[in-house]
Design a protein around this motif. Structure first.
Motif, PDB file in Angstrom:
ATOM      1  N   ASN A  91       2.526 -52.781 -16.007  1.00  0.00           N
ATOM      2  CA  ASN A  91       3.585 -52.902 -17.019  1.00  0.00           C
ATOM      3  C   ASN A  91       3.382 -51.850 -18.107  1.00  0.00           C
ATOM      4  OD1 ASN A  91       1.474 -53.938 -18.729  1.00  0.00           O
ATOM      5  ND2 ASN A  91       1.755 -55.926 -17.754  1.00  0.00           N
ATOM      6  N   THR A  92       4.239 -51.873 -19.106  1.00  0.00           N
ATOM      7  CA  THR A  92       4.147 -50.869 -20.176  1.00  0.00           C
ATOM      8  C   THR A  92       2.884 -51.030 -21.018  1.00  0.00           C
ATOM      9  OG1 THR A  92       5.540 -52.223 -21.614  1.00  0.00           O
ATOM     10  CG2 THR A  92       6.636 -50.510 -20.327  1.00  0.00           C
ATOM     11  N   GLN A  93       2.394 -52.253 -21.159  1.00  0.00           N
ATOM     12  CA  GLN A  93       1.148 -52.450 -21.900  1.00  0.00           C
ATOM     13  C   GLN A  93      -0.014 -51.772 -21.177  1.00  0.00           C
ATOM     14  OE1 GLN A  93       3.197 -55.100 -21.184  1.00  0.00           O
ATOM     15  NE2 GLN A  93       4.005 -55.540 -23.208  1.00  0.00           N
ATOM     16  N   PHE A  97      -2.458 -48.611 -22.668  1.00  0.00           N
ATOM     17  CA  PHE A  97      -3.916 -48.704 -22.631  1.00  0.00           C
ATOM     18  C   PHE A  97      -4.514 -47.626 -21.732  1.00  0.00           C
ATOM     19  CE2 PHE A  97      -7.756 -50.561 -20.655  1.00  0.00           C
ATOM     20  CZ  PHE A  97      -8.530 -50.723 -21.793  1.00  0.00           C
ATOM     21  N   GLU A  98      -3.991 -47.506 -20.510  1.00  0.00           N
ATOM     22  CA  GLU A  98      -4.531 -46.555 -19.543  1.00  0.00           C
ATOM     23  C   GLU A  98      -4.281 -45.106 -19.961  1.00  0.00           C
ATOM     24  OE1 GLU A  98      -6.492 -47.115 -17.084  1.00  0.00           O
ATOM     25  OE2 GLU A  98      -6.327 -49.274 -16.886  1.00  0.00           O
ATOM     26  N   ASN A  99      -3.155 -44.840 -20.603  1.00  0.00           N
ATOM     27  CA  ASN A  99      -2.868 -43.496 -21.070  1.00  0.00           C
ATOM     28  C   ASN A  99      -3.896 -43.056 -22.111  1.00  0.00           C
ATOM     29  OD1 ASN A  99      -1.307 -41.045 -21.348  1.00  0.00           O
ATOM     30  ND2 ASN A  99      -0.575 -41.881 -23.284  1.00  0.00           N
ATOM     31  N   ALA A 100      -4.252 -43.937 -23.031  1.00  0.00           N
ATOM     32  CA  ALA A 100      -5.261 -43.606 -24.040  1.00  0.00           C
ATOM     33  C   ALA A 100      -6.606 -43.299 -23.376  1.00  0.00           C
ATOM     34  CB  ALA A 100      -5.410 -44.751 -25.040  1.00  0.00           C
ATOM     35  N   ILE A 101      -6.982 -44.104 -22.404  1.00  0.00           N
ATOM     36  CA  ILE A 101      -8.243 -43.859 -21.686  1.00  0.00           C
ATOM     37  C   ILE A 101      -8.170 -42.521 -20.941  1.00  0.00           C
ATOM     38  CG2 ILE A 101      -9.715 -44.648 -19.789  1.00  0.00           C
ATOM     39  CD1 ILE A 101      -9.012 -47.526 -20.643  1.00  0.00           C
ATOM     40  N   ALA A 102      -7.055 -42.266 -20.274  1.00  0.00           N
ATOM     41  CA  ALA A 102      -6.896 -41.029 -19.509  1.00  0.00           C
ATOM     42  C   ALA A 102      -6.988 -39.805 -20.426  1.00  0.00           C
ATOM     43  CB  ALA A 102      -5.571 -41.035 -18.752  1.00  0.00           C
ATOM     44  N   GLN A 103      -6.385 -39.885 -21.597  1.00  0.00           N
ATOM     45  CA  GLN A 103      -6.437 -38.762 -22.541  1.00  0.00           C
ATOM     46  C   GLN A 103      -7.865 -38.506 -23.013  1.00  0.00           C
ATOM     47  OE1 GLN A 103      -3.888 -36.697 -23.117  1.00  0.00           O
ATOM     48  NE2 GLN A 103      -2.748 -37.956 -21.672  1.00  0.00           N
ATOM     49  N   ASN A 104      -8.604 -39.580 -23.291  1.00  0.00           N
ATOM     50  CA  ASN A 104     -10.001 -39.421 -23.697  1.00  0.00           C
ATOM     51  C   ASN A 104     -10.853 -38.886 -22.548  1.00  0.00           C
ATOM     52  OD1 ASN A 104     -10.372 -40.323 -26.573  1.00  0.00           O
ATOM     53  ND2 ASN A 104      -9.211 -42.048 -25.751  1.00  0.00           N
ATOM     54  N   ASN A 105     -10.615 -39.386 -21.352  1.00  0.00           N
ATOM     55  CA  ASN A 105     -11.353 -38.871 -20.191  1.00  0.00           C
ATOM     56  C   ASN A 105     -11.068 -37.393 -19.977  1.00  0.00           C
ATOM     57  OD1 ASN A 105     -12.688 -41.251 -19.542  1.00  0.00           O
ATOM     58  ND2 ASN A 105     -11.109 -41.928 -18.113  1.00  0.00           N
ATOM     59  N   LEU A 106      -9.830 -36.976 -20.193  1.00  0.00           N
ATOM     60  CA  LEU A 106      -9.466 -35.572 -20.044  1.00  0.00           C
ATOM     61  C   LEU A 106     -10.183 -34.709 -21.075  1.00  0.00           C
ATOM     62  CD1 LEU A 106      -7.686 -33.881 -18.188  1.00  0.00           C
ATOM     63  CD2 LEU A 106      -5.813 -34.183 -19.810  1.00  0.00           C
ATOM     64  N   MET A 118       2.004 -47.320  -9.789  1.00  0.00           N
ATOM     65  CA  MET A 118       2.622 -48.564 -10.240  1.00  0.00           C
ATOM     66  C   MET A 118       2.311 -49.673  -9.245  1.00  0.00           C
ATOM     67  SD  MET A 118       4.018 -47.866 -13.080  1.00  0.00           S
ATOM     68  CE  MET A 118       4.687 -49.493 -13.300  1.00  0.00           C
ATOM     69  N   ALA A 119       2.127 -50.862  -9.769  1.00  0.00           N
ATOM     70  CA  ALA A 119       1.907 -52.021  -8.906  1.00  0.00           C
ATOM     71  C   ALA A 119       3.135 -52.232  -8.024  1.00  0.00           C
ATOM     72  CB  ALA A 119       1.645 -53.266  -9.743  1.00  0.00           C
ATOM     73  N   ARG A 120       2.881 -52.618  -6.821  1.00  0.00           N
ATOM     74  CA  ARG A 120       3.969 -52.913  -5.890  1.00  0.00           C
ATOM     75  C   ARG A 120       4.705 -54.167  -6.368  1.00  0.00           C
ATOM     76  NH1 ARG A 120       4.456 -51.393  -0.488  1.00  0.00           N
ATOM     77  NH2 ARG A 120       2.307 -50.680  -0.462  1.00  0.00           N
ATOM     78  N   LEU A 123       3.350 -57.934  -6.907  1.00  0.00           N
ATOM     79  CA  LEU A 123       1.915 -57.966  -7.192  1.00  0.00           C
ATOM     80  C   LEU A 123       1.590 -57.711  -8.666  1.00  0.00           C
ATOM     81  CD1 LEU A 123       0.520 -55.997  -4.106  1.00  0.00           C
ATOM     82  CD2 LEU A 123       0.651 -58.475  -4.430  1.00  0.00           C
ATOM     83  N   ALA A 124       2.579 -57.298  -9.439  1.00  0.00           N
ATOM     84  CA  ALA A 124       2.335 -56.913 -10.830  1.00  0.00           C
ATOM     85  C   ALA A 124       1.867 -58.065 -11.706  1.00  0.00           C
ATOM     86  CB  ALA A 124       3.590 -56.273 -11.427  1.00  0.00           C
ATOM     87  N   HIS A 125       2.085 -59.277 -11.282  1.00  0.00           N
ATOM     88  CA  HIS A 125       1.669 -60.436 -12.085  1.00  0.00           C
ATOM     89  C   HIS A 125       0.203 -60.806 -11.877  1.00  0.00           C
ATOM     90  CE1 HIS A 125       2.505 -62.143  -8.155  1.00  0.00           C
ATOM     91  NE2 HIS A 125       1.776 -63.191  -8.496  1.00  0.00           N
ATOM     92  N   ILE A 126      -0.464 -60.171 -10.917  1.00  0.00           N
ATOM     93  CA  ILE A 126      -1.838 -60.538 -10.571  1.00  0.00           C
ATOM     94  C   ILE A 126      -2.819 -59.729 -11.411  1.00  0.00           C
ATOM     95  CG2 ILE A 126      -3.561 -60.629  -8.731  1.00  0.00           C
ATOM     96  CD1 ILE A 126      -1.200 -60.842  -6.751  1.00  0.00           C
ATOM     97  N   SER A 127      -3.724 -60.434 -12.071  1.00  0.00           N
ATOM     98  CA  SER A 127      -4.816 -59.788 -12.797  1.00  0.00           C
ATOM     99  C   SER A 127      -6.087 -60.589 -12.561  1.00  0.00           C
ATOM    100  CB  SER A 127      -4.517 -59.703 -14.292  1.00  0.00           C
ATOM    101  OG  SER A 127      -4.689 -60.959 -14.909  1.00  0.00           O
ATOM    102  N   SER A 128      -7.215 -59.914 -12.634  1.00  0.00           N
ATOM    103  CA  SER A 128      -8.499 -60.602 -12.454  1.00  0.00           C
ATOM    104  C   SER A 128      -8.679 -61.692 -13.504  1.00  0.00           C
ATOM    105  CB  SER A 128      -9.649 -59.603 -12.529  1.00  0.00           C
ATOM    106  OG  SER A 128      -9.614 -58.729 -11.433  1.00  0.00           O
ATOM    107  N   THR A 129      -8.228 -61.426 -14.721  1.00  0.00           N
ATOM    108  CA  THR A 129      -8.358 -62.414 -15.796  1.00  0.00           C
ATOM    109  C   THR A 129      -7.617 -63.697 -15.456  1.00  0.00           C
ATOM    110  OG1 THR A 129      -8.545 -60.629 -17.420  1.00  0.00           O
ATOM    111  CG2 THR A 129      -7.960 -62.815 -18.258  1.00  0.00           C
TER     112      THR A 129
END
Length: 154
Positions: A91-93, A97-106, A118-120, A123-129
């Motif tokens: 999702n957009t959240q 989050f991932e964009n910030a991590i990707a920018q720092n990793n770069l 993107m999640a299929r 399946l987008a509703h599934i999270s480990s939490t």
């Protein structure tokens, strides 16, 4: 060789994680599922059990490896010779989050590119939490995790 690292805690590894790796097999020559070890956290599954279970899930796939690591993900990528990071977005959240991590990793490792998938649908509703919460409350998690994971849950 195009090698990607798919890093996470995978506590537990879900069918959404599985789907992401499956869909990535045509993009990369090798995918290393990196289980990030944080000794300060107590998870539902022991790290060794996560590794064993995920290896069982991908036993038929020679191009998929599973390893534990500590420290920065980009350092792990350098250690295993990976030029790519693989990340899933539900999702957009997740994107924010991932964009910030990707920018720092770069910034830390300019030679390592992050690929987002993107999640299929379905399946987008599934999270480990959420799966952990269902499990802790005696719910049935079998629809959300590969069958090989269930025996390793504590």
């Amino acid at each position: 060789m195009r090698t990607a690292v798919f890093a996470g805690s995978f506590d537990p590894f879900t069918i959404a994680h599985y789907d992401l790796v499956q869909r990535s097999l045509s993009l990369f020559d090798k995918i290393i599922i990196g289980i990030g070890v944080n000794s300060a956290k107590t998870g539902m599954m022991h790290y060794d059990d996560r590794e064993k279970a995920i290896k069982l899930v991908f036993q038929p796939y020679s191009q998929v490896e599973v390893q534990q690591f500590t420290g920065l993900t980009v350092d792990f990528c350098a250690k295993v010779g990976a030029g790519y990071l693989l990340r899933g977005l539900r999702n957009t959240q997740d994107f924010e989050f991932e964009n910030a991590i990707a920018q720092n990793n770069l910034s830390l490792a300019p030679s390592i590119e992050t690929y987002f998938l993107m999640a299929r649908s379905g399946l987008a509703h599934i999270s480990s939490t959420i799966v952990r919460d269902i499990y802790k409350n005696n719910g049935d998690i079998q629809p959300f995790v590969p069958a090989e994971i269930v025996p390793y849950l504590k």
